[in-house]
Each structure stands twice: as C-alpha cells, then as structure tokens.
Scaffold this active site. Sequence first.
Site, PDB file in Angstrom:
ATOM      1  N   GLY A 127       0.808  -1.232   0.000  1.00 62.58           N
ATOM      2  CA  GLY A 127       0.000   0.000   0.000  1.00 62.58           C
ATOM      3  C   GLY A 127       0.832   1.269   0.000  1.00 62.58           C
ATOM      4  O   GLY A 127       0.483   2.267   0.645  1.00 62.58           O
ATOM      5  N   CYS A 150      -0.429   1.550  -9.135  1.00 60.07           N
ATOM      6  CA  CYS A 150      -0.356   0.729  -7.919  1.00 60.07           C
ATOM      7  C   CYS A 150      -1.736   0.130  -7.631  1.00 60.07           C
ATOM      8  O   CYS A 150      -2.713   0.864  -7.470  1.00 60.07           O
ATOM      9  CB  CYS A 150       0.104   1.554  -6.721  1.00 60.07           C
ATOM     10  SG  CYS A 150       0.147   0.529  -5.225  1.00 60.07           S
ATOM     11  N   LYS A 176       4.755   4.537 -15.394  1.00 60.15           N
ATOM     12  CA  LYS A 176       4.634   3.116 -15.060  1.00 60.15           C
ATOM     13  C   LYS A 176       3.173   2.709 -15.213  1.00 60.15           C
ATOM     14  O   LYS A 176       2.298   3.176 -14.477  1.00 60.15           O
ATOM     15  CB  LYS A 176       5.141   2.826 -13.651  1.00 60.15           C
ATOM     16  CG  LYS A 176       5.079   1.319 -13.352  1.00 60.15           C
ATOM     17  CD  LYS A 176       6.013   0.906 -12.274  1.00 60.15           C
ATOM     18  CE  LYS A 176       5.964  -0.593 -12.040  1.00 60.15           C
ATOM     19  NZ  LYS A 176       6.828  -1.010 -10.951  1.00 60.15           N
TER      20      LYS A 176
HETATM   21  C1  LIG Z   1       6.681  -5.947  -2.281  1.00 60.79           C
HETATM   22  C2  LIG Z   1       6.494  -5.151  -3.520  1.00 60.79           C
HETATM   23  C3  LIG Z   1       6.425  -3.757  -3.450  1.00 60.79           C
HETATM   24  C4  LIG Z   1       6.257  -2.998  -4.598  1.00 60.79           C
HETATM   25  N1  LIG Z   1       6.216  -1.645  -4.495  1.00 60.79           N
HETATM   26  C5  LIG Z   1       6.133  -0.889  -5.622  1.00 60.79           C
HETATM   27  C6  LIG Z   1       6.199   0.520  -5.547  1.00 60.79           C
HETATM   28  O1  LIG Z   1       6.345   1.122  -4.492  1.00 60.79           O
HETATM   29  N2  LIG Z   1       6.105   1.207  -6.711  1.00 60.79           N
HETATM   30  C7  LIG Z   1       5.972   0.604  -7.941  1.00 60.79           C
HETATM   31  O2  LIG Z   1       5.910   1.289  -8.966  1.00 60.79           O
HETATM   32  N3  LIG Z   1       5.926  -0.746  -8.030  1.00 60.79           N
HETATM   33  C8  LIG Z   1       6.011  -1.497  -6.916  1.00 60.79           C
HETATM   34  N4  LIG Z   1       6.004  -2.863  -7.014  1.00 60.79           N
HETATM   35  C9  LIG Z   1       5.886  -3.492  -8.337  1.00 60.79           C
HETATM   36  C10 LIG Z   1       7.268  -3.884  -8.895  1.00 60.79           C
HETATM   37  O3  LIG Z   1       8.079  -2.754  -9.112  1.00 60.79           O
HETATM   38  C11 LIG Z   1       7.119  -4.656 -10.230  1.00 60.79           C
HETATM   39  O4  LIG Z   1       6.610  -3.795 -11.221  1.00 60.79           O
HETATM   40  C12 LIG Z   1       6.202  -5.870 -10.096  1.00 60.79           C
HETATM   41  O5  LIG Z   1       6.470  -6.557  -8.904  1.00 60.79           O
HETATM   42  C13 LIG Z   1       6.311  -6.837 -11.275  1.00 60.79           C
HETATM   43  O6  LIG Z   1       7.609  -7.324 -11.453  1.00 60.79           O
HETATM   44  P1  LIG Z   1       8.161  -8.706 -10.803  1.00 60.79           P
HETATM   45  O7  LIG Z   1       7.244  -9.795 -11.232  1.00 60.79           O
HETATM   46  O8  LIG Z   1       9.544  -8.800 -11.356  1.00 60.79           O
HETATM   47  O9  LIG Z   1       8.156  -8.510  -9.328  1.00 60.79           O
HETATM   48  C14 LIG Z   1       6.150  -3.640  -5.868  1.00 60.79           C
HETATM   49  C15 LIG Z   1       6.223  -5.036  -5.940  1.00 60.79           C
HETATM   50  C16 LIG Z   1       6.389  -5.796  -4.793  1.00 60.79           C
HETATM   51  C17 LIG Z   1       6.474  -7.301  -4.927  1.00 60.79           C
END
Ligand SMILES: Cc1cc2nc3c(=O)[nH]c(=O)nc-3n(C[C@H](O)[C@H](O)[C@H](O)COP(=O)(O)O)c2cc1C
Length: 267
Positions: free
Chosen positions: A61, A123, A155
């Site tokens: 969040g 988000c 994004k």
């Molecule tokens: C624990 C967690 C926190 C995240 N926090 C953010 C965030 O603050 N801002 C954001 O743009 N994406 C956030 N994401 C998304 C990641 O940057 C990424 O786009 C998403 O996890 C998909 O990639 P992945 O499958 O390689 O994890 C978060 C993902 C996770 C797992």
Amino acid sequence: MELRPPIVIASGVGGMGEYLKLIDPRYIGAYTLKTITFKPRLGNPPPRLIATERYLINSIGLENIGVEKFIEELENGLYEELFRKVKVIFSFAGEDFEEYLKVAEKMAPYQDRFVAFECNFSCPNVHFNPLSDTNQLKKMLIELRKKLDVFLIAKLGIEGAFIEQVARLVEECGWNGVTVINTIRALHINGETLIKGGISGPVLKPIALRAVYEVRNRTNLYIIASGGIMNETDAQDFFKVGANAVSIGTALYRDPEIVERIAKKFL
Ligand SMILES: Cc1cc2nc3c(=O)[nH]c(=O)nc-3n(C[C@H](O)[C@H](O)[C@H](O)COP(=O)(O)O)c2cc1C
C-alpha cells in the site's frame, strides 16, 4: 536513456537502495527507489505478503516517508553513496491528480540527480486509479511534462484502459518511456483469511510479455519491461518483443545474484 547493462531494480522491491549491499553495482543499469507520495503513508494493515512458488501477492500500500521527508534526507546526503555507485530512478505517485503535480513541483529542483523520474500510475493497492480516466490522465501528463525536464517514464498497468492506448497518449504528451507492467489486483485464500494485493512473479510474465509486445508495436517509447523476469531466458524473451531494459523485482527476493547473471549475458 542509455542503461548499461539494460537492467533496472524494480521500484518497491529494492527499497531505498538496500540491495546495493548484495549486488555489485556494475551489474545494475539503474536503481528505482520505492514510490514516494506527497503525504507520508503508513501502508496497509497485515498480512502484506504471501509467497508461493508461482507468485507473490503484496499489499504494502505504498508505505513511504512522503516527499518532504525524502527531500530532507536527500539534502542530508543519505543517498550520496547510492548516487555515486549507480544511476537512480525516482518513483512517485499521489492520492489524486493534484498530489502528483505537487510531488513533481517539490522534486523539480533535484531532478538532475536522477537518470529518470518514473511516475507510478498503476499501484493496485491504493484507491485512486489514474488509468481509469484517460481524459484526466492526459491533462496530468501534459502538466507533469511542463513541470519536469527529466527523462520521464510512466509506469503502466493493465487495469483501467488498454495499455497500448495509454502508452500512445504518454508518447503524444512528450514523455520518454514506459515501464510495462505493474502488479495486478489479485486474491489469495489462506484458510478463512482473504489476502488482497498485487500479484507479481512468474505468473505475470505472459501478461507482461503481451503488454510489451502491444506497446512496442504502437509506440517508439523507451520500454522497461516488468513482470515475472526470473532468469536470463525471461529477460531474452522481453528483449525479443522490443523491451529496451528489463526490471527485476520478485526475483530479488529469491536470489539477488540473478541480476549479475542476466547482466553478464546482456552487457
Ligand atoms: C513488495 C512489492 C512492493 C512494490 N512496491 C512498488 C512501488 O512502491 N512502486 C511501484 O511502482 N511498483 C512497486 N512494485 C511493483 C514492482 O516494481 C514490479 O513492477 C512488479 O512486482 C512486477 O515485477 P516482478 O514480477 O519482477 O516482481 C512492488 C512489488 C512488490 C512485490
């Protein structure tokens, strides 16, 4: 933007630079900081993370210290080591359109420190979804572009409107790139407990791959691919459909050495 290697540490997962302790900076093209919002946010109540073999669901969040405190830390030199070692991407968001603009205004004097600003429009763990109203979004894209001279990345997620249509809008408004995609709203059931959050990890890959493919076919934007990139083959697939760089998120939790292995292949 030239990233060598074309590998980005994903926002949120990499915290505020913590993974520099575990990864040789030569293998990081750019390091994205956790999303900063206008006001500080405590984030969501627990449970916040569920990990399975195929996916992770997070309900953090957007917990963060807020832009004023972040600027204080910036001025006190808290991120100097990070700046010295890697290129840094600043990620930001707001709880409404106005707040996005306010963060941009506050951060404009510091933009030269960063290789890019990434505006988090996607988000899944907050109530405001900027992608659900493309007329308003267009106004905001134009206003943000006026306020910032930096390499500007949106994004995007797949919830709200077709991602390729939003990406075209982003390009028309003079932005430089997109990160495709973010986590998607999902639900995990553990006994009687329902855990709502954004899903990431291996299950996201085919969805992200299709999204990158569509965006590449319709825009010339710089594309950072994000979603389920767990190894070199995954990264290769995203480059095949037109990504300029790949973002490593969930994979960091399993094995931070993935960054070095991918980097050595694509340096
Ligand atoms: C624990 C967690 C926190 C995240 N926090 C953010 C965030 O603050 N801002 C954001 O743009 N994406 C956030 N994401 C998304 C990641 O940057 C990424 O786009 C998403 O996890 C998909 O990639 P992945 O499958 O390689 O994890 C978060 C993902 C996770 C797992």
